[in-house]
Design an enzyme around this catalytic site. Sequence first.
Site, PDB file in Angstrom:
ATOM      1  N   LYS A 204      34.665   8.518 -47.727  1.00 22.74           N
ATOM      2  CA  LYS A 204      33.985   8.881 -48.971  1.00 22.74           C
ATOM      3  C   LYS A 204      32.909   9.967 -48.820  1.00 22.74           C
ATOM      4  O   LYS A 204      32.452  10.518 -49.829  1.00 22.74           O
ATOM      5  CB  LYS A 204      33.310   7.632 -49.578  1.00 22.74           C
ATOM      6  CG  LYS A 204      34.290   6.602 -50.076  1.00 22.74           C
ATOM      7  CD  LYS A 204      34.975   7.073 -51.352  1.00 22.74           C
ATOM      8  CE  LYS A 204      36.210   6.303 -51.674  1.00 22.74           C
ATOM      9  NZ  LYS A 204      37.427   7.071 -51.785  1.00 22.74           N
TER      10      LYS A 204
ATOM     11  N   TYR B 147      45.101   2.243 -40.358  1.00 23.58           N
ATOM     12  CA  TYR B 147      43.835   1.536 -40.105  1.00 23.58           C
ATOM     13  C   TYR B 147      44.189   0.198 -39.460  1.00 23.58           C
ATOM     14  O   TYR B 147      44.950  -0.579 -40.033  1.00 23.58           O
ATOM     15  CB  TYR B 147      43.104   1.234 -41.418  1.00 23.58           C
ATOM     16  CG  TYR B 147      42.469   2.434 -42.077  1.00 23.58           C
ATOM     17  CD1 TYR B 147      43.228   3.363 -42.786  1.00 23.58           C
ATOM     18  CD2 TYR B 147      41.093   2.633 -42.017  1.00 23.58           C
ATOM     19  CE1 TYR B 147      42.639   4.456 -43.396  1.00 23.58           C
ATOM     20  CE2 TYR B 147      40.495   3.728 -42.635  1.00 23.58           C
ATOM     21  CZ  TYR B 147      41.269   4.632 -43.318  1.00 23.58           C
ATOM     22  OH  TYR B 147      40.678   5.711 -43.923  1.00 23.58           O
TER      23      TYR B 147
ATOM     24  N   HIS C  38      49.248  12.777 -49.185  1.00 22.16           N
ATOM     25  CA  HIS C  38      49.685  11.449 -48.736  1.00 22.16           C
ATOM     26  C   HIS C  38      49.674  10.487 -49.918  1.00 22.16           C
ATOM     27  O   HIS C  38      48.731  10.455 -50.696  1.00 22.16           O
ATOM     28  CB  HIS C  38      48.748  10.902 -47.655  1.00 22.16           C
ATOM     29  CG  HIS C  38      48.903  11.579 -46.331  1.00 22.16           C
ATOM     30  ND1 HIS C  38      48.466  11.030 -45.155  1.00 22.16           N
ATOM     31  CD2 HIS C  38      49.455  12.766 -45.983  1.00 22.16           C
ATOM     32  CE1 HIS C  38      48.746  11.833 -44.153  1.00 22.16           C
ATOM     33  NE2 HIS C  38      49.331  12.911 -44.626  1.00 22.16           N
TER      34      HIS C  38
ATOM     35  N   PRO D 242      32.295   6.030 -42.282  1.00 31.64           N
ATOM     36  CA  PRO D 242      33.475   6.811 -42.655  1.00 31.64           C
ATOM     37  C   PRO D 242      34.736   5.998 -42.955  1.00 31.64           C
ATOM     38  O   PRO D 242      35.759   6.570 -43.328  1.00 31.64           O
ATOM     39  CB  PRO D 242      33.693   7.733 -41.451  1.00 31.64           C
ATOM     40  CG  PRO D 242      32.953   7.108 -40.331  1.00 31.64           C
ATOM     41  CD  PRO D 242      31.857   6.290 -40.899  1.00 31.64           C
TER      42      PRO D 242
ATOM     43  N   TYR E 248      40.349   4.053 -52.832  1.00 33.51           N
ATOM     44  CA  TYR E 248      40.612   5.053 -51.792  1.00 33.51           C
ATOM     45  C   TYR E 248      40.901   6.429 -52.411  1.00 33.51           C
ATOM     46  O   TYR E 248      40.389   7.445 -51.960  1.00 33.51           O
ATOM     47  CB  TYR E 248      41.781   4.601 -50.899  1.00 33.51           C
ATOM     48  CG  TYR E 248      41.756   5.267 -49.545  1.00 33.51           C
ATOM     49  CD1 TYR E 248      41.161   4.655 -48.448  1.00 33.51           C
ATOM     50  CD2 TYR E 248      42.321   6.525 -49.360  1.00 33.51           C
ATOM     51  CE1 TYR E 248      41.130   5.271 -47.207  1.00 33.51           C
ATOM     52  CE2 TYR E 248      42.293   7.155 -48.129  1.00 33.51           C
ATOM     53  CZ  TYR E 248      41.696   6.522 -47.046  1.00 33.51           C
ATOM     54  OH  TYR E 248      41.662   7.145 -45.826  1.00 33.51           O
TER      55      TYR E 248
HETATM   56  C1  LIG Z   1      31.125  13.383 -36.886  1.00 33.18           C
HETATM   57  C2  LIG Z   1      31.306  13.129 -38.369  1.00 33.18           C
HETATM   58  C3  LIG Z   1      32.548  12.722 -38.845  1.00 33.18           C
HETATM   59  C4  LIG Z   1      32.726  12.494 -40.205  1.00 33.18           C
HETATM   60  N1  LIG Z   1      33.953  12.098 -40.646  1.00 33.18           N
HETATM   61  C5  LIG Z   1      34.126  11.879 -41.964  1.00 33.18           C
HETATM   62  C6  LIG Z   1      35.381  11.482 -42.474  1.00 33.18           C
HETATM   63  O1  LIG Z   1      36.345  11.309 -41.730  1.00 33.18           O
HETATM   64  N2  LIG Z   1      35.510  11.305 -43.813  1.00 33.18           N
HETATM   65  C7  LIG Z   1      34.456  11.524 -44.687  1.00 33.18           C
HETATM   66  O2  LIG Z   1      34.609  11.414 -45.905  1.00 33.18           O
HETATM   67  N3  LIG Z   1      33.252  11.888 -44.222  1.00 33.18           N
HETATM   68  C8  LIG Z   1      33.065  12.078 -42.903  1.00 33.18           C
HETATM   69  N4  LIG Z   1      31.876  12.479 -42.466  1.00 33.18           N
HETATM   70  C9  LIG Z   1      30.845  12.709 -43.460  1.00 33.18           C
HETATM   71  C10 LIG Z   1      31.005  14.089 -44.131  1.00 33.18           C
HETATM   72  O3  LIG Z   1      31.282  15.044 -43.156  1.00 33.18           O
HETATM   73  C11 LIG Z   1      29.723  14.381 -44.900  1.00 33.18           C
HETATM   74  O4  LIG Z   1      29.544  13.368 -45.866  1.00 33.18           O
HETATM   75  C12 LIG Z   1      29.707  15.760 -45.565  1.00 33.18           C
HETATM   76  O5  LIG Z   1      29.570  16.756 -44.593  1.00 33.18           O
HETATM   77  C13 LIG Z   1      28.550  15.869 -46.567  1.00 33.18           C
HETATM   78  O6  LIG Z   1      28.412  17.191 -47.005  1.00 33.18           O
HETATM   79  P1  LIG Z   1      26.965  17.784 -47.321  1.00 33.18           P
HETATM   80  O7  LIG Z   1      27.203  19.176 -47.772  1.00 33.18           O
HETATM   81  O8  LIG Z   1      26.231  16.851 -48.188  1.00 33.18           O
HETATM   82  O9  LIG Z   1      26.178  17.750 -45.936  1.00 33.18           O
HETATM   83  P2  LIG Z   1      26.448  18.538 -44.584  1.00 33.18           P
HETATM   84  O10 LIG Z   1      27.880  18.807 -44.389  1.00 33.18           O
HETATM   85  O11 LIG Z   1      25.692  17.806 -43.528  1.00 33.18           O
HETATM   86  O12 LIG Z   1      25.766  19.952 -44.836  1.00 33.18           O
HETATM   87  C14 LIG Z   1      24.369  20.120 -44.796  1.00 33.18           C
HETATM   88  C15 LIG Z   1      24.091  21.527 -44.297  1.00 33.18           C
HETATM   89  O13 LIG Z   1      22.695  21.768 -44.378  1.00 33.18           O
HETATM   90  C16 LIG Z   1      22.307  22.500 -43.245  1.00 33.18           C
HETATM   91  N5  LIG Z   1      20.858  22.272 -43.039  1.00 33.18           N
HETATM   92  C17 LIG Z   1      20.253  21.139 -42.611  1.00 33.18           C
HETATM   93  N6  LIG Z   1      18.920  21.316 -42.585  1.00 33.18           N
HETATM   94  C18 LIG Z   1      18.702  22.580 -43.010  1.00 33.18           C
HETATM   95  C19 LIG Z   1      17.518  23.353 -43.190  1.00 33.18           C
HETATM   96  N7  LIG Z   1      16.303  22.847 -42.922  1.00 33.18           N
HETATM   97  N8  LIG Z   1      17.630  24.627 -43.638  1.00 33.18           N
HETATM   98  C20 LIG Z   1      18.860  25.151 -43.918  1.00 33.18           C
HETATM   99  N9  LIG Z   1      20.011  24.474 -43.744  1.00 33.18           N
HETATM  100  C21 LIG Z   1      19.923  23.192 -43.312  1.00 33.18           C
HETATM  101  C22 LIG Z   1      23.166  21.952 -42.123  1.00 33.18           C
HETATM  102  O14 LIG Z   1      23.287  22.884 -41.056  1.00 33.18           O
HETATM  103  C23 LIG Z   1      24.490  21.714 -42.839  1.00 33.18           C
HETATM  104  O15 LIG Z   1      25.370  22.809 -42.716  1.00 33.18           O
HETATM  105  C24 LIG Z   1      31.652  12.693 -41.111  1.00 33.18           C
HETATM  106  C25 LIG Z   1      30.409  13.086 -40.623  1.00 33.18           C
HETATM  107  C26 LIG Z   1      30.232  13.288 -39.268  1.00 33.18           C
HETATM  108  C27 LIG Z   1      28.864  13.703 -38.753  1.00 33.18           C
END
Ligand SMILES: Cc1cc2nc3c(=O)[nH]c(=O)nc-3n(C[C@H](O)[C@H](O)[C@H](O)COP(=O)(O)OP(=O)(O)OC[C@H]3O[C@@H](n4cnc5c(N)ncnc54)[C@H](O)[C@@H]3O)c2cc1C
Length: 391
Positions: free
Chosen positions: A297, A201, A72, A293, A385
């Site tokens: 980011k 938006y 996009h 969100p 963005y």
């Molecule tokens: C409903 C929702 C919608 C979102 N929409 C957007 C969006 O539109 N745009 C955007 O940029 N961001 C969005 N986000 C945020 C984005 O998804 C996160 O910032 C991103 O997932 C971060 O990645 P991460 O790997 O740091 O954490 P996570 O994806 O949370 O991964 C962490 C992992 O650690 C695992 N874990 C946790 N505790 C333990 C443990 N004790 N032992 C082993 N494993 C463990 C979990 O199961 C998980 O798989 C959204 C978040 C949510 C909840």
Amino acid sequence: MRTQVGIVGGGPAGLLLSHLLHLEGIASVVLERRSREDLETTVRAGVLEYGTAELLKEVGVGERMEREGSVHHGIELRFDGLGHRIDFADLTDGLSITIYGQQEVVKDLIRTRLETGGQILFDSEAESVHDLDTDSPKVRFLADGEEEEISCDYVAGCDGFLGVCRPAVPERARTEYTRTYPFGWFGILVEGPPSTKELIYTLHDRGFALVSTRSPEIQRLYFQCDPHDDTEEWSDARIWDELSARLATRDGWELTDGKIFQKDIVQMRSFVCEPMQYGRLFLAGDAAHIVPPTGAKGMNLAVADVRVLARALIEFYGSGDTELLDAYSETCLRRVWRAQRFSWWMTSMLHRFDRSDPFQLKVQQAELDYVTSSRAAATTIAENYVGAALG
Ligand SMILES: Cc1cc2nc3c(=O)[nH]c(=O)nc-3n(C[C@H](O)[C@H](O)[C@H](O)COP(=O)(O)OP(=O)(O)OC[C@H]3O[C@@H](n4cnc5c(N)ncnc54)[C@H](O)[C@@H]3O)c2cc1C
């Protein structure tokens, strides 16, 4: 069990870190409490900054994204019944974003790691991390009901906001900054065609709404709601009425509906933990920070953190030099706070904080009028963005 880097969490941060380290011959084990299927089917983020998409291509996990993702070159800001395009390509020398679901990024990373002999222990929950201030930290975890331990040189805490790594940093050694917003996002996943080519938006008297997409067949729409709302109280008809009211334009634009197959409510929060390291533990992604969100980011910051961490670990294993590792938190926090500012600002500009305050709505509309009519102001949205202004 022994490895060089013990990674807690198999989300985008943990999986990508494991892959980046593997490319330089550094061993890691990823502990993930959920099943592979659960990871691969949880729909969350979907907007990849320009640099995120480029990195995935560079390190060999972008092939399906290039084929199936959608590039996009702008977004629409809609208010007072009129739409205004922010043209990223024009304002940022040709940069863009890629729409490609987080679950697809996760699928690509899991497949690539497993094909190259990577160790991802699914259904394995880390219970605690130990000896962080020694040169042999440990992670204790539960797999098949048995307690096991990994000993490593470094621990990467990529276990999200509710993981065990951040709380393992003694309270005296960390400072947490939080802002909770008085609203949430009601999100729906819809089977059906897109209503628009680019994300919309909207600020409306009734509150914020966002028209987004995950693929040509699956659409993602959100609207501002009470964070304590119950999804059961929202029938499909009521959801479409609310979205249509907020997105209505003076020239009769129409939302394309479809079959709603998932409804959820996300609490809006800003959070940062400083520093992002303690002894031999390094926090990355949601384990260290959360953004509302609105600026898209969250996943992009997780990717940016592990890019910095991988570079620092590669430097250490190559030369024994810890300078980049020592600077990890400081390096990441600059981008983190810039992304926090942008996410907070977009949230403040586009949501109704108090529906009984018409003055505030007028000021927000004036701000939107300014950012969509001044090239300088529109550039600040575009470059933030797409990720170019974040450092
Ligand atoms: C409903 C929702 C919608 C979102 N929409 C957007 C969006 O539109 N745009 C955007 O940029 N961001 C969005 N986000 C945020 C984005 O998804 C996160 O910032 C991103 O997932 C971060 O990645 P991460 O790997 O740091 O954490 P996570 O994806 O949370 O991964 C962490 C992992 O650690 C695992 N874990 C946790 N505790 C333990 C443990 N004790 N032992 C082993 N494993 C463990 C979990 O199961 C998980 O798989 C959204 C978040 C949510 C909840």
